[in-house]
Design a protein around this motif. Structure first.
Motif, PDB file in Angstrom:
ATOM      1  N   UNK A   1       0.806  -1.228   0.000  1.00  0.00           N
ATOM      2  CA  UNK A   1       0.000   0.000   0.000  1.00  0.00           C
ATOM      3  C   UNK A   1       0.837   1.274   0.000  1.00  0.00           C
ATOM      4  N   UNK A   2       1.953   1.268   0.733  1.00  0.00           N
ATOM      5  CA  UNK A   2       2.740   2.498   0.871  1.00  0.00           C
ATOM      6  C   UNK A   2       4.009   2.513   0.032  1.00  0.00           C
ATOM      7  N   UNK A   3       4.389   1.380  -0.549  1.00  0.00           N
ATOM      8  CA  UNK A   3       5.562   1.336  -1.414  1.00  0.00           C
ATOM      9  C   UNK A   3       6.849   1.041  -0.680  1.00  0.00           C
ATOM     10  N   UNK A   4       7.944   1.477  -1.268  1.00  0.00           N
ATOM     11  CA  UNK A   4       9.277   1.207  -0.740  1.00  0.00           C
ATOM     12  C   UNK A   4       9.773   2.414   0.045  1.00  0.00           C
ATOM     13  N   UNK A   5      10.319   2.121   1.221  1.00  0.00           N
ATOM     14  CA  UNK A   5      10.937   3.139   2.067  1.00  0.00           C
ATOM     15  C   UNK A   5      12.351   2.682   2.396  1.00  0.00           C
ATOM     16  N   UNK A   6      13.279   3.611   2.374  1.00  0.00           N
ATOM     17  CA  UNK A   6      14.667   3.302   2.704  1.00  0.00           C
ATOM     18  C   UNK A   6      15.183   4.354   3.672  1.00  0.00           C
ATOM     19  N   UNK A   7      16.134   3.967   4.512  1.00  0.00           N
ATOM     20  CA  UNK A   7      16.706   4.956   5.417  1.00  0.00           C
ATOM     21  C   UNK A   7      17.358   4.344   6.628  1.00  0.00           C
ATOM     22  N   UNK A   8      17.351   5.128   7.697  1.00  0.00           N
ATOM     23  CA  UNK A   8      17.975   4.747   8.956  1.00  0.00           C
ATOM     24  C   UNK A   8      16.990   5.003  10.085  1.00  0.00           C
TER      25      UNK A   8
ATOM     26  N   UNK B   1      10.671   7.844   1.229  1.00  0.00           N
ATOM     27  CA  UNK B   1       9.788   7.101   0.336  1.00  0.00           C
ATOM     28  C   UNK B   1      10.340   7.172  -1.086  1.00  0.00           C
ATOM     29  N   UNK B   2      10.399   6.040  -1.757  1.00  0.00           N
ATOM     30  CA  UNK B   2      10.829   6.016  -3.157  1.00  0.00           C
ATOM     31  C   UNK B   2       9.645   6.495  -3.999  1.00  0.00           C
ATOM     32  N   UNK B   3       9.840   7.624  -4.677  1.00  0.00           N
ATOM     33  CA  UNK B   3       8.775   8.244  -5.456  1.00  0.00           C
ATOM     34  C   UNK B   3       8.790   7.840  -6.923  1.00  0.00           C
ATOM     35  N   UNK B   4       9.965   7.610  -7.444  1.00  0.00           N
ATOM     36  CA  UNK B   4      10.127   7.244  -8.853  1.00  0.00           C
ATOM     37  C   UNK B   4      11.304   6.278  -8.892  1.00  0.00           C
TER      38      UNK B   4
END
Length: 132
Positions: free
Chosen positions: A97-104, A110-113
């Motif tokens: 539902x929310x897509x891919x998120x990356x970080x610390x 949020x990965x937008x494209x």
């Protein structure tokens, strides 16, 4: 950079001395903060990071956005973390539902494209600057 959405990132990469590195052989996966992502930083933060005396700190921040392998978004969705070019670790979460998120622990973006192909890797556009 050619798209016009990464003027701030290009300026930061130049200030950190990373342009030639990222033009190298690769492969690289770059989680590229858009100009809008840099605009979300607290007032004065970017200007301070761009100062010569903060070059090492800026370089560390920018290398948090680079993974020294070729990861398409389908690959990113399957992993829990990725080792960065600076020796750090990015956490990865995927939700249908929310897509891919990356970080610390400090910042998740949020990965937008995604899957913007470059001659030496791939670029994924994110909505925040990830801090180490």
């Amino acid at each position: 950079v050619e798209s016009g959405h990464f003027k701030t990132l290009a300026k930061a990469l130049e200030a950190a001395g990373l342009i030639e590195t990222l033009k190298g052989k690769g492969p690289f996966t770059v989680f590229a903060p858009s100009d809008e992502a840099f605009a979300k930083l607290p007032a004065g933060s970017l200007e301070n990071l761009l100062k010569l005396e903060n070059k090492d700190k800026l370089k560390a921040i920018l290398l948090m956005h680079v993974v020294p392998e070729d990861l398409l978004i389908a690959d990113v969705k399957k992993i829990k973390d990725a080792k960065t070019a600076g020796g750090g670790k990015l956490d990865v979460t995927y939700n249908i539902l929310t897509g891919v998120h990356i970080g610390t622990a400090k910042e998740m973006a949020h990965v937008q494209n995604s899957d913007i192909h470059a001659s030496n890797g791939v670029v994924h556009v994110i909505d925040k600057v990830i801090m180490p």
